[in-house]
Scaffold this motif. Structure first.
Motif, PDB file in Angstrom:
ATOM      1  N   TYR A   4     -40.006 -35.776 -33.375  1.00  0.00           N
ATOM      2  CA  TYR A   4     -40.963 -36.381 -34.291  1.00  0.00           C
ATOM      3  C   TYR A   4     -41.923 -35.273 -34.712  1.00  0.00           C
ATOM      4  O   TYR A   4     -42.578 -34.657 -33.854  1.00  0.00           O
ATOM      5  CB  TYR A   4     -41.723 -37.522 -33.606  1.00  0.00           C
ATOM      6  CG  TYR A   4     -40.813 -38.678 -33.245  1.00  0.00           C
ATOM      7  CD1 TYR A   4     -40.667 -39.760 -34.113  1.00  0.00           C
ATOM      8  CD2 TYR A   4     -40.079 -38.662 -32.060  1.00  0.00           C
ATOM      9  CE1 TYR A   4     -39.802 -40.805 -33.803  1.00  0.00           C
ATOM     10  CE2 TYR A   4     -39.221 -39.701 -31.742  1.00  0.00           C
ATOM     11  CZ  TYR A   4     -39.082 -40.762 -32.613  1.00  0.00           C
ATOM     12  OH  TYR A   4     -38.225 -41.792 -32.297  1.00  0.00           O
ATOM     13  N   TYR A   6     -43.832 -33.096 -38.465  1.00  0.00           N
ATOM     14  CA  TYR A   6     -44.287 -33.122 -39.858  1.00  0.00           C
ATOM     15  C   TYR A   6     -44.063 -31.711 -40.359  1.00  0.00           C
ATOM     16  O   TYR A   6     -44.366 -30.750 -39.631  1.00  0.00           O
ATOM     17  CB  TYR A   6     -45.768 -33.507 -39.892  1.00  0.00           C
ATOM     18  CG  TYR A   6     -46.418 -33.512 -41.257  1.00  0.00           C
ATOM     19  CD1 TYR A   6     -45.926 -34.328 -42.274  1.00  0.00           C
ATOM     20  CD2 TYR A   6     -47.541 -32.731 -41.518  1.00  0.00           C
ATOM     21  CE1 TYR A   6     -46.540 -34.347 -43.518  1.00  0.00           C
ATOM     22  CE2 TYR A   6     -48.158 -32.745 -42.760  1.00  0.00           C
ATOM     23  CZ  TYR A   6     -47.655 -33.559 -43.757  1.00  0.00           C
ATOM     24  OH  TYR A   6     -48.265 -33.583 -44.981  1.00  0.00           O
ATOM     25  N   ILE A  31     -43.038 -37.701 -39.493  1.00  0.00           N
ATOM     26  CA  ILE A  31     -44.221 -38.544 -39.323  1.00  0.00           C
ATOM     27  C   ILE A  31     -45.254 -37.972 -40.288  1.00  0.00           C
ATOM     28  O   ILE A  31     -45.785 -36.871 -40.044  1.00  0.00           O
ATOM     29  CB  ILE A  31     -44.750 -38.473 -37.857  1.00  0.00           C
ATOM     30  CG1 ILE A  31     -43.680 -38.925 -36.857  1.00  0.00           C
ATOM     31  CG2 ILE A  31     -46.040 -39.270 -37.682  1.00  0.00           C
ATOM     32  CD1 ILE A  31     -43.260 -40.385 -36.982  1.00  0.00           C
ATOM     33  N   GLN A  39     -49.349 -41.626 -40.483  1.00  0.00           N
ATOM     34  CA  GLN A  39     -48.359 -42.401 -39.715  1.00  0.00           C
ATOM     35  C   GLN A  39     -48.452 -42.115 -38.217  1.00  0.00           C
ATOM     36  O   GLN A  39     -47.972 -42.886 -37.404  1.00  0.00           O
ATOM     37  CB  GLN A  39     -46.950 -42.095 -40.236  1.00  0.00           C
ATOM     38  CG  GLN A  39     -46.743 -42.590 -41.664  1.00  0.00           C
ATOM     39  CD  GLN A  39     -45.427 -42.157 -42.272  1.00  0.00           C
ATOM     40  OE1 GLN A  39     -44.738 -41.277 -41.752  1.00  0.00           O
ATOM     41  NE2 GLN A  39     -45.082 -42.760 -43.410  1.00  0.00           N
ATOM     42  N   GLN A  40     -49.113 -40.990 -37.866  1.00  0.00           N
ATOM     43  CA  GLN A  40     -49.278 -40.655 -36.439  1.00  0.00           C
ATOM     44  C   GLN A  40     -50.216 -41.629 -35.729  1.00  0.00           C
ATOM     45  O   GLN A  40     -50.251 -41.670 -34.500  1.00  0.00           O
ATOM     46  CB  GLN A  40     -49.779 -39.203 -36.285  1.00  0.00           C
ATOM     47  CG  GLN A  40     -51.243 -38.942 -36.628  1.00  0.00           C
ATOM     48  CD  GLN A  40     -51.492 -38.768 -38.131  1.00  0.00           C
ATOM     49  OE1 GLN A  40     -50.705 -39.200 -38.953  1.00  0.00           O
ATOM     50  NE2 GLN A  40     -52.609 -38.154 -38.479  1.00  0.00           N
ATOM     51  N   LYS A  42     -50.207 -44.982 -36.358  1.00  0.00           N
ATOM     52  CA  LYS A  42     -49.647 -46.343 -36.370  1.00  0.00           C
ATOM     53  C   LYS A  42     -49.156 -46.699 -34.968  1.00  0.00           C
ATOM     54  O   LYS A  42     -48.709 -45.824 -34.211  1.00  0.00           O
ATOM     55  CB  LYS A  42     -48.472 -46.436 -37.354  1.00  0.00           C
ATOM     56  CG  LYS A  42     -48.824 -46.019 -38.771  1.00  0.00           C
ATOM     57  CD  LYS A  42     -49.752 -47.016 -39.443  1.00  0.00           C
ATOM     58  CE  LYS A  42     -50.153 -46.540 -40.827  1.00  0.00           C
ATOM     59  NZ  LYS A  42     -51.475 -46.947 -41.249  1.00  0.00           N
ATOM     60  N   ASP A  44     -46.493 -47.941 -33.698  1.00  0.00           N
ATOM     61  CA  ASP A  44     -45.160 -47.554 -33.211  1.00  0.00           C
ATOM     62  C   ASP A  44     -45.123 -46.080 -32.811  1.00  0.00           C
ATOM     63  O   ASP A  44     -44.437 -45.704 -31.858  1.00  0.00           O
ATOM     64  CB  ASP A  44     -44.041 -47.896 -34.224  1.00  0.00           C
ATOM     65  CG  ASP A  44     -44.289 -47.296 -35.593  1.00  0.00           C
ATOM     66  OD1 ASP A  44     -45.450 -46.929 -35.889  1.00  0.00           O
ATOM     67  OD2 ASP A  44     -43.324 -47.175 -36.370  1.00  0.00           O
ATOM     68  N   TYR A  45     -45.903 -45.230 -33.518  1.00  0.00           N
ATOM     69  CA  TYR A  45     -45.915 -43.824 -33.093  1.00  0.00           C
ATOM     70  C   TYR A  45     -46.830 -43.634 -31.875  1.00  0.00           C
ATOM     71  O   TYR A  45     -46.490 -42.865 -30.960  1.00  0.00           O
ATOM     72  CB  TYR A  45     -46.324 -42.881 -34.238  1.00  0.00           C
ATOM     73  CG  TYR A  45     -46.174 -41.438 -33.787  1.00  0.00           C
ATOM     74  CD1 TYR A  45     -44.907 -40.881 -33.612  1.00  0.00           C
ATOM     75  CD2 TYR A  45     -47.280 -40.671 -33.440  1.00  0.00           C
ATOM     76  CE1 TYR A  45     -44.745 -39.586 -33.119  1.00  0.00           C
ATOM     77  CE2 TYR A  45     -47.130 -39.367 -32.957  1.00  0.00           C
ATOM     78  CZ  TYR A  45     -45.854 -38.837 -32.802  1.00  0.00           C
ATOM     79  OH  TYR A  45     -45.689 -37.565 -32.302  1.00  0.00           O
ATOM     80  N   ARG A  48     -45.288 -43.824 -28.737  1.00  0.00           N
ATOM     81  CA  ARG A  48     -44.535 -42.627 -28.320  1.00  0.00           C
ATOM     82  C   ARG A  48     -45.482 -41.531 -27.849  1.00  0.00           C
ATOM     83  O   ARG A  48     -45.243 -40.882 -26.845  1.00  0.00           O
ATOM     84  CB  ARG A  48     -43.684 -42.103 -29.486  1.00  0.00           C
ATOM     85  CG  ARG A  48     -42.588 -43.074 -29.876  1.00  0.00           C
ATOM     86  CD  ARG A  48     -41.575 -42.423 -30.811  1.00  0.00           C
ATOM     87  NE  ARG A  48     -40.370 -43.232 -30.838  1.00  0.00           N
ATOM     88  CZ  ARG A  48     -40.179 -44.224 -31.715  1.00  0.00           C
ATOM     89  NH1 ARG A  48     -41.074 -44.505 -32.628  1.00  0.00           N
ATOM     90  NH2 ARG A  48     -39.059 -44.936 -31.655  1.00  0.00           N
ATOM     91  N   ASN A  49     -46.535 -41.309 -28.625  1.00  0.00           N
ATOM     92  CA  ASN A  49     -47.516 -40.294 -28.227  1.00  0.00           C
ATOM     93  C   ASN A  49     -48.915 -40.884 -28.381  1.00  0.00           C
ATOM     94  O   ASN A  49     -49.456 -40.946 -29.484  1.00  0.00           O
ATOM     95  CB  ASN A  49     -47.384 -39.026 -29.077  1.00  0.00           C
ATOM     96  CG  ASN A  49     -48.360 -37.952 -28.606  1.00  0.00           C
ATOM     97  OD1 ASN A  49     -49.200 -38.212 -27.746  1.00  0.00           O
ATOM     98  ND2 ASN A  49     -48.262 -36.770 -29.167  1.00  0.00           N
ATOM     99  N   VAL A  54     -48.414 -34.918 -33.569  1.00  0.00           N
ATOM    100  CA  VAL A  54     -47.027 -34.435 -33.518  1.00  0.00           C
ATOM    101  C   VAL A  54     -47.066 -33.001 -33.004  1.00  0.00           C
ATOM    102  O   VAL A  54     -48.084 -32.318 -33.177  1.00  0.00           O
ATOM    103  CB  VAL A  54     -46.348 -34.500 -34.907  1.00  0.00           C
ATOM    104  CG1 VAL A  54     -46.201 -35.924 -35.368  1.00  0.00           C
ATOM    105  CG2 VAL A  54     -47.054 -33.659 -35.960  1.00  0.00           C
ATOM    106  N   THR A  66     -44.392 -34.761 -24.901  1.00  0.00           N
ATOM    107  CA  THR A  66     -45.397 -34.401 -25.902  1.00  0.00           C
ATOM    108  C   THR A  66     -45.931 -33.002 -25.598  1.00  0.00           C
ATOM    109  O   THR A  66     -45.592 -32.419 -24.567  1.00  0.00           O
ATOM    110  CB  THR A  66     -46.569 -35.405 -25.897  1.00  0.00           C
ATOM    111  OG1 THR A  66     -47.209 -35.368 -24.614  1.00  0.00           O
ATOM    112  CG2 THR A  66     -46.098 -36.818 -26.189  1.00  0.00           C
TER     113      THR A  66
END
Ligand SMILES: N[C@@H](CCC(=O)N[C@@H](CS)C(=O)NCC(=O)O)C(=O)O
Length: 212
Positions: A4, A6, A31, A39-40, A42, A44-45, A48-49, A54, A66
């Motif tokens: 993930y 950018y 992302i 989007q980082q 949101k 759902d991300y 993840r982190n 990112v 990460t």
């Protein structure tokens, strides 16, 4: 594995270079750090982190890693060749020191969320923000790195190391923000040389599937 990232993120750029140097492939998931308010940030991300930054690397079993340097360290452990940390312990410490100067001392001060905080809640002008960026990237930053590096083609030794992996994306960032780094002659030469290498070239922001 899924990375993930950018395209313009220098931390994700470091990881892309490491994957390429090791000859490993990874599926890239973009992302967008600006679109939709980032989007980082949101849910759902963030699942993840939780830092909302990112890169993040998802392993095939679903484990998420990460922090770019921790991800590169994982790659180095699991795929030790070619080495990204020099064998010589002194050179290894020096390469890590340059990488940490960039990743811990330069990059966090000039990250998007910091610049946005200066502009937004703290109400600073764009001129103030530009001055902040220029100050922290040069003073005790790339100017110190210029003094620390010892090689001519790479920061240390005859092979690209973690130091080069961190340096090249930071130089890209400096140029993007139109910072004059022409006085940093060793850095300019290493940047020129690394960018001729396919592993660095393919990791460049302009080469990424999510590039604008
Ligand atoms: N120390 C972290 C830094 C990660 C980081 O700051 N990533 C930036 C892009 S280079 C980011 O996601 N910024 C989003 C934001 O500031 O909101 C690492 O090395 O992975």
């Amino acid at each position: 594995m899924k990375l993930y990232g950018y395209f313009r993120s220098s931390a994700a750029y470091r990881v892309r270079i490491a994957f390429n140097l090791k000859g490993l492939t990874v599926e890239q998931v973009g992302i967008h750090l600006v679109k939709d308010g980032g989007q980082q940030l949101k849910p759902d991300y963030l699942a993840r982190n939780p830092q909302g930054l990112v890169p993040a690397l998802e392993l095939d079993d679903g484990t998420i890693l990460t922090q770019s340097l921790a991800i590169i360290d994982y790659l180095e452990t699991v795929h030790p060749h070619p080495r990204l940390i020099p064998v010589d312990p002194v050179l290894a410490a020096k390469a890590r020191a340059v990488a940490l100067t960039i990743a811990c001392d330069i990059h966090p001060l000039n990250n998007l969320r910091v610049l946005n905080y200066l502009k937004g809640p703290l109400g600073r002008t764009q001129e103030d923000v530009d001055q902040w960026y220029r100050h922290w990237i040069l003073k005790g930053g790339l100017e110190a790195v210029e003094a620390l590096i010892e090689g001519e083609r790479f920061c240390f030794g005859d092979h690209p190391s973690l130091a080069d992996i961190c340096l090249i994306p930071q130089v890209f960032n400096a140029r993007r923000y139109k910072i004059d780094i022409s006085h940093l002659k060793k850095i300019a030469e290493i940047d020129r040389h690394c960018n001729e290498i396919a592993a660095f070239n393919a990791a460049h922001p302009s080469q990424q599937p999510d590039a604008d």
